[in-house]
Design a protein around this motif. Structure first.
Motif, PDB file in Angstrom:
ATOM      1  N   THR A  68       0.869  -1.175   0.000  1.00 49.49           N
ATOM      2  CA  THR A  68       0.000   0.000   0.000  1.00 49.49           C
ATOM      3  C   THR A  68       0.908   1.227   0.000  1.00 49.49           C
ATOM      4  OG1 THR A  68      -1.658  -1.199   1.276  1.00 49.49           O
ATOM      5  CG2 THR A  68      -1.863   1.196   1.193  1.00 49.49           C
ATOM      6  N   VAL A  69       0.544   2.219  -0.807  1.00 51.43           N
ATOM      7  CA  VAL A  69       1.404   3.384  -1.005  1.00 51.43           C
ATOM      8  C   VAL A  69       0.647   4.663  -0.665  1.00 51.43           C
ATOM      9  CG1 VAL A  69       2.874   4.605  -2.645  1.00 51.43           C
ATOM     10  CG2 VAL A  69       2.532   2.131  -2.888  1.00 51.43           C
ATOM     11  N   SER A  70       1.266   5.522   0.127  1.00 51.04           N
ATOM     12  CA  SER A  70       0.709   6.841   0.438  1.00 51.04           C
ATOM     13  C   SER A  70       1.712   7.909   0.025  1.00 51.04           C
ATOM     14  CB  SER A  70       0.414   6.983   1.937  1.00 51.04           C
ATOM     15  OG  SER A  70      -0.603   6.093   2.343  1.00 51.04           O
ATOM     16  N   PRO A  71       1.337   8.808  -0.881  1.00 45.79           N
ATOM     17  CA  PRO A  71       2.277   9.835  -1.340  1.00 45.79           C
ATOM     18  C   PRO A  71       2.570  10.868  -0.259  1.00 45.79           C
ATOM     19  CG  PRO A  71       0.144  10.155  -2.339  1.00 45.79           C
ATOM     20  CD  PRO A  71       0.059   8.869  -1.587  1.00 45.79           C
ATOM     21  N   SER A  72       3.663  11.571  -0.451  1.00 42.16           N
ATOM     22  CA  SER A  72       4.147  12.513   0.564  1.00 42.16           C
ATOM     23  C   SER A  72       3.152  13.641   0.824  1.00 42.16           C
ATOM     24  CB  SER A  72       5.500  13.080   0.137  1.00 42.16           C
ATOM     25  OG  SER A  72       5.467  13.584  -1.180  1.00 42.16           O
ATOM     26  N   ALA A  73       2.304  13.972  -0.149  1.00 42.64           N
ATOM     27  CA  ALA A  73       1.320  15.036   0.059  1.00 42.64           C
ATOM     28  C   ALA A  73       0.284  14.656   1.105  1.00 42.64           C
ATOM     29  CB  ALA A  73       0.622  15.364  -1.260  1.00 42.64           C
ATOM     30  N   ASP A  74       0.133  13.367   1.393  1.00 38.94           N
ATOM     31  CA  ASP A  74      -0.900  12.908   2.321  1.00 38.94           C
ATOM     32  C   ASP A  74      -0.387  12.600   3.717  1.00 38.94           C
ATOM     33  OD1 ASP A  74      -2.490  12.983   0.077  1.00 38.94           O
ATOM     34  OD2 ASP A  74      -2.791  10.820  -0.076  1.00 38.94           O
ATOM     35  N   THR A  75       0.923  12.550   3.913  1.00 40.77           N
ATOM     36  CA  THR A  75       1.478  12.026   5.161  1.00 40.77           C
ATOM     37  C   THR A  75       1.984  13.145   6.065  1.00 40.77           C
ATOM     38  OG1 THR A  75       3.704  11.725   4.229  1.00 40.77           O
ATOM     39  CG2 THR A  75       2.147   9.909   3.960  1.00 40.77           C
ATOM     40  N   THR A  76       1.910  12.922   7.363  1.00 47.20           N
ATOM     41  CA  THR A  76       2.275  13.972   8.310  1.00 47.20           C
ATOM     42  C   THR A  76       3.773  14.255   8.317  1.00 47.20           C
ATOM     43  OG1 THR A  76       2.321  12.280  10.044  1.00 47.20           O
ATOM     44  CG2 THR A  76       0.313  13.588   9.835  1.00 47.20           C
ATOM     45  N   HIS A 113       5.338   6.819   1.637  1.00 43.24           N
ATOM     46  CA  HIS A 113       5.351   5.599   2.451  1.00 43.24           C
ATOM     47  C   HIS A 113       4.874   4.375   1.667  1.00 43.24           C
ATOM     48  CE1 HIS A 113       6.071   7.097   6.633  1.00 43.24           C
ATOM     49  NE2 HIS A 113       5.817   8.253   6.015  1.00 43.24           N
ATOM     50  N   PHE A 114       5.554   3.254   1.922  1.00 48.40           N
ATOM     51  CA  PHE A 114       5.188   1.952   1.378  1.00 48.40           C
ATOM     52  C   PHE A 114       5.037   0.971   2.539  1.00 48.40           C
ATOM     53  CE2 PHE A 114       7.938   4.076  -1.634  1.00 48.40           C
ATOM     54  CZ  PHE A 114       7.439   3.783  -2.887  1.00 48.40           C
ATOM     55  N   SER A 115       3.989   0.170   2.519  1.00 48.99           N
ATOM     56  CA  SER A 115       3.849  -0.937   3.474  1.00 48.99           C
ATOM     57  C   SER A 115       3.671  -2.224   2.690  1.00 48.99           C
ATOM     58  CB  SER A 115       2.647  -0.729   4.403  1.00 48.99           C
ATOM     59  OG  SER A 115       2.920   0.236   5.392  1.00 48.99           O
ATOM     60  N   ALA A 116       4.659  -3.102   2.776  1.00 48.07           N
ATOM     61  CA  ALA A 116       4.555  -4.386   2.078  1.00 48.07           C
ATOM     62  C   ALA A 116       3.373  -5.170   2.627  1.00 48.07           C
ATOM     63  CB  ALA A 116       5.845  -5.179   2.246  1.00 48.07           C
ATOM     64  N   ARG A 176      -7.543  16.182  -6.411  1.00 49.14           N
ATOM     65  CA  ARG A 176      -7.770  17.098  -7.538  1.00 49.14           C
ATOM     66  C   ARG A 176      -6.657  16.920  -8.563  1.00 49.14           C
ATOM     67  NH1 ARG A 176     -10.790  21.569  -7.838  1.00 49.14           N
ATOM     68  NH2 ARG A 176     -10.918  21.759  -5.567  1.00 49.14           N
ATOM     69  N   GLU A 177      -5.429  16.932  -8.102  1.00 47.80           N
ATOM     70  CA  GLU A 177      -4.259  16.659  -8.932  1.00 47.80           C
ATOM     71  C   GLU A 177      -3.255  15.901  -8.088  1.00 47.80           C
ATOM     72  OE1 GLU A 177      -2.341  20.236 -10.266  1.00 47.80           O
ATOM     73  OE2 GLU A 177      -3.097  21.385  -8.555  1.00 47.80           O
ATOM     74  N   HIS A 178      -2.415  15.119  -8.730  1.00 47.68           N
ATOM     75  CA  HIS A 178      -1.574  14.165  -8.002  1.00 47.68           C
ATOM     76  C   HIS A 178      -0.687  14.825  -6.957  1.00 47.68           C
ATOM     77  CE1 HIS A 178      -2.930  10.837 -10.363  1.00 47.68           C
ATOM     78  NE2 HIS A 178      -2.464  11.319 -11.499  1.00 47.68           N
ATOM     79  N   GLY A 179      -0.254  16.061  -7.216  1.00 47.47           N
ATOM     80  CA  GLY A 179       0.653  16.706  -6.282  1.00 47.47           C
ATOM     81  C   GLY A 179      -0.016  17.318  -5.068  1.00 47.47           C
ATOM     82  N   GLY A 180      -1.347  17.397  -5.082  1.00 45.24           N
ATOM     83  CA  GLY A 180      -2.065  17.985  -3.963  1.00 45.24           C
ATOM     84  C   GLY A 180      -2.485  16.945  -2.940  1.00 45.24           C
ATOM     85  N   GLN A 181      -2.932  17.417  -1.783  1.00 43.70           N
ATOM     86  CA  GLN A 181      -3.401  16.495  -0.760  1.00 43.70           C
ATOM     87  C   GLN A 181      -4.611  15.726  -1.274  1.00 43.70           C
ATOM     88  OE1 GLN A 181      -4.643  18.290   2.930  1.00 43.70           O
ATOM     89  NE2 GLN A 181      -4.502  16.387   4.074  1.00 43.70           N
ATOM     90  N   GLY A 182      -4.692  14.459  -0.903  1.00 43.38           N
ATOM     91  CA  GLY A 182      -5.776  13.626  -1.378  1.00 43.38           C
ATOM     92  C   GLY A 182      -6.537  12.947  -0.259  1.00 43.38           C
ATOM     93  N   SER A 200       0.496   3.847  10.420  1.00 46.17           N
ATOM     94  CA  SER A 200       1.943   3.820  10.195  1.00 46.17           C
ATOM     95  C   SER A 200       2.370   4.806   9.113  1.00 46.17           C
ATOM     96  CB  SER A 200       2.400   2.404   9.832  1.00 46.17           C
ATOM     97  OG  SER A 200       1.868   1.998   8.595  1.00 46.17           O
ATOM     98  N   HIS A 201       1.475   5.102   8.180  1.00 48.46           N
ATOM     99  CA  HIS A 201       1.793   6.082   7.137  1.00 48.46           C
ATOM    100  C   HIS A 201       1.586   7.522   7.601  1.00 48.46           C
ATOM    101  CE1 HIS A 201       1.374   3.192   3.437  1.00 48.46           C
ATOM    102  NE2 HIS A 201       2.129   2.690   4.394  1.00 48.46           N
ATOM    103  N   GLY A 202       0.999   7.695   8.782  1.00 48.55           N
ATOM    104  CA  GLY A 202       0.769   9.041   9.288  1.00 48.55           C
ATOM    105  C   GLY A 202      -0.270   9.797   8.484  1.00 48.55           C
TER     106      GLY A 202
END
Length: 442
Positions: A116-124, A129-132, A187-193, A225-227
């Motif tokens: 599972t992948v969470s981009p940096s725009a979403d994490t505290t 972040h990657f979680s195998a 809205r766009e990949h670089g923004g918070q989601g 864990s991804h914050g």
């Protein structure tokens, strides 16, 4: 750096030389229906690489993840088989062929289950972040996560930019199937989601019928864990009707990207509640565009047979509306082809459907969406990762050369008993890793 510079990178799984139809996946109708048939690993890998080439030529940033080492001789040793590699394989083939099939499984090709992948725009903490995934529901897949974690840690080793987490505990309460039960909307990949986690059961809950592979506890644990921000995180239950019809992962009945969620009427237990929760989470960020496919137009059985939703939903360069990259089986199924034709004629967010041949994967229950792990990345993040797995046509040519030289064009389950085949698999993988600059993973 503009938000527009952040893109979604698809990391496709490179199908391994031991691709076979072992029929090991309970609840996966294609896997069970084709059990024992003869596979073509060479064709499978070439089909996957041609899908990657299509996206590279279109202007996407495309990556690849190498196959894991198979056969997994450490697993056979753990199962009590001793002696040389040859002796272990021969003994397992004679007394426990099911374990030998698990040791040879090429199922890591379906990288939607890798993590599972969470981009940096979403994490505290502002890291990607990657979680195998532990994939604990199925024996053959439960063997993958140690090597998957090692691969991810090798590719994304910059701790300042990336957080790579090992798998959750190997217990049924923490059963986790990765990004196949996760959708990110924005809205766009670089923004918070907003991150949507879909689960099939609560921890400790017994369910009837096919296995409900994802638990709510696993999804909650990964979000922690991804914050992730609680107000931008949604958990929804997958419908039991879909699971028992053969939708073993949510991505068999749902796919989404940017502000669009494309899903079957029976994707969720509580469709209205799920959409309301997503709209609340997206408030101030974007307006959700749900596209629900009614069962009256596409029966659930047709959706699963055709893998309409196990397609890649993409923001195609130069096109205003999204493109659905669907398997040819969707085109060949009357109800799904007709729905796609009506959909693109309308004014909704999906403006085109393009079909791609991944039949070798489909016969084992994995469509275009199963074959890729989506990773939203900034330019700095792309620059700090291992560059060898980012593809251009020259690198795709090199990988195809290795495949043509080392992969069999015919493989039956009985061939797994031949110790010489193990050496072929090791040599093929070594050639692929060399082409990707990953010799250290041998």
């Amino acid at each position: 750096m503009s938000l527009h510079d952040t893109v979604e990178v698809n990391f496709d799984g490179l199908i391994g030389p031991s691709h076979n139809y072992g029929g090991m996946s309970d609840g996966n109708l294609a896997s069970q229906g084709n059990a024992g048939e003869v596979s073509n690993p060479r064709e499978a890998a070439l089909q996957g690489l041609e899908k990657m080439r299509l996206l590279v030529k279109a202007g996407f940033v495309q990556g690849v993840l190498p196959p894991l080492e198979r056969p997994n001789l450490g697993f056979l040793a753990d199962a009590g088989f001793g002696g040389s590699d040859k002796q272990m394989i021969e003994a397992a083939a004679k007394s426990e062929p099911r374990l030998l099939k698990a040791a040879y499984s090429a199922s890591s090709m379906w990288t939607a289950n890798a993590a599972t992948v969470s981009p940096s725009a979403d994490t505290t903490d502002g890291r990607l972040h990657f979680s195998a995934a532990n994939l604990s529901s199925m024996l053959h897949r439960s063997l993958e996560h140690p090597e998957t974690t090692t691969t991810l840690a090798t590719l994304f080793e910059d701790d300042g930019a990336f957080g790579v987490h090992g798998a959750l505990p190997m217990h049924e309460d923490f059963s986790d199937e990765g990004a196949a039960n996760h959708v990110r909307l924005c809205r766009e990949h670089g923004g918070q989601g907003v991150e949507l986690f879909v689960y099939g059961r609560e921890a400790g809950e017994s369910v009837t019928g096919f296995p409900a592979r994802q638990t709510r506890l696993a999804s909650e644990s990964i979000a922690r864990s991804h914050g992730l921000h609680a107000e931008r995180t949604v958990l929804a239950r997958q419908s039991a009707k879909a699971i028992n019809a053969g939708a073993f992962h949510n991505d068999v009945v749902c796919v989404g990207t940017l502000d669009t969620l494309f899903f079957h009427e029976y994707a969720f237990e509580d469709t209205e509640g799920t959409l309301a929760a997503l709209r609340d989470a997206a408030e101030g960020l974007f307006e959700l565009k749900p596209v629900m496919v009614p069962d009256a137009e596409v029966p659930l059985a047709d959706a699963i047979k055709s893998y309409l939703f196990n397609s890649q939903l993409l923001q195609w360069p130069g096109e205003d509306r999204l493109v659905l990259l669907a398997p040819t089986e969707t085109q060949e199924t009357d109800s799904t082809r007709a729905f796609c034709e009506r959909m693109v004629e309308g004014n909704g967010p999906i403006g085109r459907v393009q079909y791609v041949d991944v039949r070798q994967s489909m016969r084992n229950g994995g469509g275009p969406a199963c074959l890729r792990l989506r990773v939203v990345m900034t330019p700095d993040e792309r620059a700090s990762m291992h560059q060898g797995v980012l593809l251009d046509e020259t690198k795709i040519d090199a990988l195809q050369d290795v495949v043509r030289a080392t992969y069999r064009d015919r493989l039956s389950v009985s061939d797994l008993a031949d110790p010489a085949f193990a050496e072929e698999c090791f040599a093929a993988r070594a050639g692929l890793l060399s082409a990707l600059g990953l010799e250290g993973l041998v």
